[in-house]
Scaffold this motif. Structure first.
Motif, mmCIF file in Angstrom:
data_model
loop_
_atom_site.group_PDB
_atom_site.id
_atom_site.type_symbol
_atom_site.label_atom_id
_atom_site.label_comp_id
_atom_site.label_asym_id
_atom_site.label_seq_id
_atom_site.Cartn_x
_atom_site.Cartn_y
_atom_site.Cartn_z
ATOM 1 N N ASP A 12 -64.438 -123.174 7.749
ATOM 2 C CA ASP A 12 -63.467 -122.312 7.763
ATOM 3 C C ASP A 12 -63.935 -121.173 8.331
ATOM 4 O O ASP A 12 -62.826 -120.436 8.491
ATOM 5 N N ALA A 13 -65.844 -120.562 7.813
ATOM 6 C CA ALA A 13 -65.765 -119.011 7.955
ATOM 7 C C ALA A 13 -66.500 -118.895 8.480
ATOM 8 O O ALA A 13 -67.000 -117.912 8.618
ATOM 9 N N ILE A 14 -66.490 -119.766 9.288
ATOM 10 C CA ILE A 14 -68.178 -119.734 10.642
ATOM 11 C C ILE A 14 -67.714 -118.421 11.881
ATOM 12 O O ILE A 14 -67.129 -117.949 12.857
ATOM 13 N N SER A 15 -68.031 -117.441 11.141
ATOM 14 C CA SER A 15 -67.651 -115.742 11.409
ATOM 15 C C SER A 15 -67.804 -115.948 13.469
ATOM 16 O O SER A 15 -66.630 -114.899 13.627
ATOM 17 N N GLU A 16 -68.354 -116.479 13.743
ATOM 18 C CA GLU A 16 -69.454 -115.708 14.939
ATOM 19 C C GLU A 16 -68.337 -116.335 16.197
ATOM 20 O O GLU A 16 -67.902 -115.578 16.691
ATOM 21 N N PRO A 17 -67.586 -117.386 16.444
ATOM 22 C CA PRO A 17 -66.709 -117.885 16.931
ATOM 23 C C PRO A 17 -64.989 -117.325 17.188
ATOM 24 O O PRO A 17 -65.229 -117.215 17.978
ATOM 25 N N LEU A 18 -65.233 -117.283 15.664
ATOM 26 C CA LEU A 18 -64.079 -116.833 15.643
ATOM 27 C C LEU A 18 -64.405 -115.408 15.865
ATOM 28 O O LEU A 18 -62.608 -114.741 16.423
ATOM 29 N N ALA A 19 -64.620 -114.858 15.661
ATOM 30 C CA ALA A 19 -64.877 -112.833 16.202
ATOM 31 C C ALA A 19 -64.893 -113.234 18.025
ATOM 32 O O ALA A 19 -64.169 -112.488 18.475
ATOM 33 N N CYS A 20 -65.055 -114.313 18.446
ATOM 34 C CA CYS A 20 -65.436 -114.182 19.574
ATOM 35 C C CYS A 20 -64.046 -114.476 20.542
ATOM 36 O O CYS A 20 -63.506 -113.875 21.262
ATOM 37 N N LEU A 21 -62.842 -114.924 19.536
ATOM 38 C CA LEU A 21 -62.076 -115.860 20.013
ATOM 39 C C LEU A 21 -61.190 -114.902 19.876
ATOM 40 O O LEU A 21 -60.321 -114.039 20.540
ATOM 41 N N LEU A 22 -61.112 -114.196 18.933
ATOM 42 C CA LEU A 22 -60.060 -112.665 18.268
ATOM 43 C C LEU A 22 -60.364 -112.024 19.513
ATOM 44 O O LEU A 22 -59.504 -111.155 20.058
ATOM 45 N N SER A 23 -61.531 -111.511 19.594
ATOM 46 C CA SER A 23 -62.273 -110.701 20.862
ATOM 47 C C SER A 23 -61.621 -110.838 22.183
ATOM 48 O O SER A 23 -60.467 -109.975 23.029
ATOM 49 N N ALA A 24 -61.790 -112.181 22.799
ATOM 50 C CA ALA A 24 -60.594 -112.877 24.295
ATOM 51 C C ALA A 24 -59.067 -112.511 23.867
ATOM 52 O O ALA A 24 -58.492 -111.663 24.482
ATOM 53 N N ALA A 25 -58.603 -112.197 22.258
ATOM 54 C CA ALA A 25 -56.856 -113.178 22.575
ATOM 55 C C ALA A 25 -56.611 -111.866 22.721
ATOM 56 O O ALA A 25 -55.959 -110.888 23.313
ATOM 57 N N MET A 26 -57.731 -110.265 21.965
ATOM 58 C CA MET A 26 -56.809 -109.435 22.332
ATOM 59 C C MET A 26 -57.262 -108.715 23.828
ATOM 60 O O MET A 26 -56.570 -107.702 23.758
ATOM 61 N N LYS A 27 -57.792 -109.131 24.278
ATOM 62 C CA LYS A 27 -57.640 -108.713 25.595
ATOM 63 C C LYS A 27 -56.224 -108.937 26.017
ATOM 64 O O LYS A 27 -56.081 -108.946 27.615
ATOM 65 N N LEU A 28 -55.632 -109.828 25.612
ATOM 66 C CA LEU A 28 -54.581 -110.203 26.884
ATOM 67 C C LEU A 28 -53.069 -110.692 25.759
ATOM 68 O O LEU A 28 -52.775 -111.399 24.732
ATOM 69 N N PRO A 29 -52.738 -109.175 25.830
ATOM 70 C CA PRO A 29 -51.935 -108.599 24.581
ATOM 71 C C PRO A 29 -50.650 -109.311 24.923
ATOM 72 O O PRO A 29 -50.010 -109.590 26.368
ATOM 73 N N VAL A 30 -49.443 -110.010 23.737
ATOM 74 C CA VAL A 30 -48.114 -109.850 23.799
ATOM 75 C C VAL A 30 -47.500 -108.251 24.583
ATOM 76 O O VAL A 30 -47.771 -107.612 24.292
ATOM 77 N N GLN A 31 -46.697 -108.794 26.052
ATOM 78 C CA GLN A 31 -46.701 -107.826 26.745
ATOM 79 C C GLN A 31 -45.077 -106.602 26.243
ATOM 80 O O GLN A 31 -44.461 -106.107 26.005
ATOM 81 N N THR A 32 -44.399 -108.608 25.848
ATOM 82 C CA THR A 32 -42.443 -108.478 25.615
ATOM 83 C C THR A 32 -42.975 -110.319 24.075
ATOM 84 O O THR A 32 -43.131 -110.749 25.064
ATOM 85 N N LEU A 33 -42.690 -108.895 23.115
ATOM 86 C CA LEU A 33 -42.389 -110.620 22.203
ATOM 87 C C LEU A 33 -41.268 -111.652 22.709
ATOM 88 O O LEU A 33 -40.407 -111.275 23.492
ATOM 89 N N GLY A 34 -42.319 -113.281 22.999
ATOM 90 C CA GLY A 34 -41.785 -114.320 23.268
ATOM 91 C C GLY A 34 -42.207 -113.981 24.609
ATOM 92 O O GLY A 34 -41.699 -115.781 25.363
ATOM 93 N N ASP A 35 -43.111 -113.937 25.610
ATOM 94 C CA ASP A 35 -43.741 -113.967 26.208
ATOM 95 C C ASP A 35 -44.319 -115.201 26.358
ATOM 96 O O ASP A 35 -44.715 -116.277 25.464
ATOM 97 N N THR A 36 -44.424 -115.831 27.780
ATOM 98 C CA THR A 36 -45.134 -117.211 28.025
ATOM 99 C C THR A 36 -47.163 -116.920 28.373
ATOM 100 O O THR A 36 -46.697 -115.878 28.776
ATOM 101 N N VAL A 37 -47.423 -117.848 27.597
ATOM 102 C CA VAL A 37 -48.780 -117.677 27.797
ATOM 103 C C VAL A 37 -49.258 -119.646 28.320
ATOM 104 O O VAL A 37 -48.562 -120.336 27.739
#
Length: 231
Positions: A12-37
């Motif tokens: 559960d701690a193989i960090s390279e793909p996890l870091a890629c995921l975190l990087s990708a998701a943070m490029k689409l931050p929530v604009q208003t809490l509860g938004d649809t994606v």
């Protein structure tokens, strides 16, 4: 280097793909809490994005994949709606068939243009058809995050549609090694604290199982999502 907390299993701690995921998701931050994606493509990366979007405060999380078993996995990690492509509701499709003739007068009277589609869409299918579908889902002035690997040659998209809808396209890949290394540490913290609930996905195999695991990966059998091998 990223310290692996005692609370996490090695797989559960193989960090390279996890870091890629975190990087990708943070490029689409929530604009208003509860938004649809929406997430198109629910393999390992798509599932990780779904679980991150839930942690980030998205409300409705729509998962789309060709495989029913992938959609079942998506529910497990936080998807609130799941669809095969053929079953997507018409109100989620925003293309020239659903919005009608392109109205370039900017009069604001084209109600269908603004009523149809999804405001934020993340593509992790990695296929031309998946990217095309993701583009059709984005609402006018919405955001399309492109996270799939499209490295098999040129990809055809309907840029006339994308242009007309005035959508923002975001390349969700990352090449800054130092930045990714920092995210590896952050991923361990998020998992350790239970903020990011994305465990039990990767399985560890012995090297002599390589051929069998390769077949499982190609054919999506035996519940395979992601695997790693012991050295």
């Amino acid at each position: 280097m990223a310290h692996v907390p005692d609370s996490l299993k090695d797989e559960d701690a193989i960090s390279e793909p996890l870091a890629c995921l975190l990087s990708a998701a943070m490029k689409l931050p929530v604009q208003t809490l509860g938004d649809t994606v929406a997430v198109v493509g629910c393999g390992y990366m798509g599932l990780g994005a779904i679980s991150l979007f839930k942690a980030m405060g998205y409300g409705e999380i729509i998962a789309i994949d060709l495989r029913p078993e992938a959609l079942e996995n998506a529910k497990r990690f936080g998807a609130t709606q799941t669809y095969l492509p053929k079953d997507i509701p018409g109100s989620y499709i925003s293309d020239f068939e659903t919005i009608g003739k392109a109205d370039l007068t900017r009069s604001g009277d084209n109600a269908e243009l603004f009523a149809l589609g999804i405001p934020t869409v993340m593509e992790f299918a990695g296929t031309e058809s998946g990217l095309q579908l993701a583009g059709r889902l984005v609402k006018a002035h919405g955001r399309l995050g492109i996270g799939g690997y499209h490295n098999e040659g040129p990809v055809t998209i309907d840029y006339k549609l994308w242009n007309f809808k005035a959508i923002t396209t975001i390349n969700c890949h990352e090449r800054r090694i130092a930045y990714e290394a920092g995210l590896c540490k952050r991923c361990m913290e998020l998992l350790d604290k239970g903020i990011w609930k994305f465990t039990g996905v990767t399985k560890i195999y012995d090297t002599e199982d390589f051929d069998r695991v390769s077949e499982m990966m190609e054919n999506h059998t035996d519940g395979f999502i992601k695997g790693a091998f012991r050295p």
